[in-house]
Design an enzyme around this catalytic site. Structure first.
Site, short mmCIF file in Angstrom:
data_model
loop_
_atom_site.label_atom_id
_atom_site.label_comp_id
_atom_site.label_asym_id
_atom_site.label_seq_id
_atom_site.Cartn_x
_atom_site.Cartn_y
_atom_site.Cartn_z
N SER A 71 11.01 -9.46 3.85
CA SER A 71 10.44 -10.25 4.94
C SER A 71 11.53 -10.98 5.71
O SER A 71 12.57 -11.31 5.15
CB SER A 71 9.44 -11.27 4.41
OG SER A 71 8.44 -10.63 3.67
N1 SAH Z 1 8.62 -10.56 -0.77
C1 SAH Z 1 9.13 -9.22 -0.66
C2 SAH Z 1 8.23 -8.42 0.25
C3 SAH Z 1 8.36 -6.97 0.02
S1 SAH Z 1 7.25 -6.00 0.99
C4 SAH Z 1 10.53 -9.20 -0.15
O1 SAH Z 1 10.88 -10.06 0.69
O2 SAH Z 1 11.31 -8.33 -0.53
C5 SAH Z 1 5.76 -6.07 0.04
C6 SAH Z 1 5.83 -5.60 -1.37
O3 SAH Z 1 4.50 -5.64 -1.89
C7 SAH Z 1 6.30 -4.17 -1.54
O4 SAH Z 1 7.36 -4.14 -2.45
C8 SAH Z 1 5.08 -3.43 -2.08
O5 SAH Z 1 5.37 -2.39 -2.96
C9 SAH Z 1 4.34 -4.56 -2.77
N2 SAH Z 1 2.92 -4.32 -2.99
C10 SAH Z 1 2.01 -3.72 -2.17
N3 SAH Z 1 0.80 -3.69 -2.74
C11 SAH Z 1 0.92 -4.30 -3.96
C12 SAH Z 1 0.02 -4.58 -5.04
N4 SAH Z 1 -1.27 -4.23 -5.00
N5 SAH Z 1 0.50 -5.21 -6.12
C13 SAH Z 1 1.80 -5.58 -6.21
N6 SAH Z 1 2.70 -5.34 -5.23
C14 SAH Z 1 2.27 -4.71 -4.11
#
Ligand code: SAH
Length: 222
Positions: A71
Site C-alpha cells: 500500500s
Molecule cells: N498490507 C499489505 C497489503 C498487501 S495487498 C502491504 O502493504 O504489503 C493485500 C494482501 O491481502 C495480499 O497479500 C493478498 O494476498 C492478501 N489477501 C487477500 N485476501 C485475503 C484473505 N482472505 N485472507 C488473508 N489475506 C488476504
C-alpha cells in the site's frame, strides 16, 4: 525494534528521503506524532524487491509479486491513524500481511499484532523479513482472513488491507466492544474506505473516502 541492516548503495533509501516522505504525510493531514516517528524510522525499501527499492519512499503502491501490492505510505498512515484515533490499543488483527510493511508499522504502536495472509509465499517471506528485523510481538498465520483468528479474539482493532465486496460480518464477532475495524469495501470500480465501530447492539459504519485496494479473496493459496 532493533537495528536495521540497510542495503548498501541505495542512495534513495537514506534517512533524508524518509524525512521528506514524513513531511508529505504531515502535509496530507497525518497528525499522530508517534506514527510519524515510526514511519520516519521504518526502512520501507527493505519490504520491496531491490529493483524497485529506489522508489520505496514515493507515495505510490508498488508490486510485491503474486499480483499484489504494498500500500502507498499515505494509505498505511491514514488507516493506522484511524485505528489509533481513540488512543493506544493492545491488540490488532491485520488481514492481508502482504510484504509486512503495514505489520511493521503496527507492531511499533500496538502491543500485540496478529497477521493473516492467504498466499503462502508472501506469508513466509513477510514472516522471515519481520523476524530478521527482530520484531517479537507479531504472530503470523497462513490462512483465510475472512475467518479472522478466532483463537486470538477479541481484538481491540482489525485492519483489512484488501477489499471485500461487503463488510465481512464474521469478523465483527472478533472485535472487542468499542473496537474499530478499518477497511476498504467495494468492487474494483467503486471502493470506499470505512471505519466500523462495534457497539452493544451491533456496529456503526462511517464511510470516509474513495480508495483502491486489491480484492479480498476467499480461501488460501499454497
Ligand atoms: N498490507 C499489505 C497489503 C498487501 S495487498 C502491504 O502493504 O504489503 C493485500 C494482501 O491481502 C495480499 O497479500 C493478498 O494476498 C492478501 N489477501 C487477500 N485476501 C485475503 C484473505 N482472505 N485472507 C488473508 N489475506 C488476504
Amino acid at each position: 525494534m532493533m537495528q536495521y541492516s540497510e542495503r548498501a548503495g541505495v542512495g534513495m533509501t537514506s534517512q533524508r528521503t524518509r524525512d521528506r516522505m514524513v513531511g508529505r504525510l504531515a502535509d496530507q493531514g497525518i497528525t499522530n506524532i508517534q506514527l510519524l516517528d515510526v514511519m520516519r524510522n521504518t526502512p520501507r525499501h527493505l519490504f520491496i524487491e531491490e529493483a524497485l527499492a529506489h522508489r520505496a519512499y514515493e507515495d505510490a503502491a508498488l508490486p510485491i509479486g503474486k499480483n499484489q501490492t504494498i500500500s502507498q505510505p499515505y494509505v498505511v498512515a491514514l488507516m493506522t491513524q484511524l485505528l489509533l484515533a481513540n488512543g493506544p490499543i493492545d491488540s490488532v488483527l491485520e488481514v492481508g500481511t502482504g510484504c509486512g510493511y503495514q505489520t511493521a508499522i503496527l507492531a511499533q504502536l500496538v502491543k500485540r499484532v496478529c497477521t493473516v495472509e492467504r498466499i503462502l509465499s508472501l506469508q513466509e517471506s513477510a514472516e522471515q523479513r519481520l523476524r530478521d528485523l527482530e520484531f517479537r510481538n507479531i504472530e503470523y498465520a497462513h490462512g483465510d482472513g475472512y475467518q479472522g483468528w478466532r483463537a486470538r479474539a477479541p481484538f481491540d482493532a482489525i485492519i483489512i488491507t484488501a477489499a471485500p465486496r461487503a463488510i465481512p460480518e464474521m469478523l465483527i464477532d472478533q472485535l472487542a466492544l468499542g473496537g474499530k475495524m478499518v477497511l476498504p469495501v467495494g468492487d474494483e470500480k467503486d471502493q470506499n474506505l470505512q471505519v466500523l465501530t462495534r457497539t452493544e447492539g451491533g456496529y456503526e459504519v462511517e464511510p470516509l473516502m474513495p480508495i483502491r485496494f486489491v480484492p479480498l479473496q476467499p480461501g488460501v493459496l499454497a
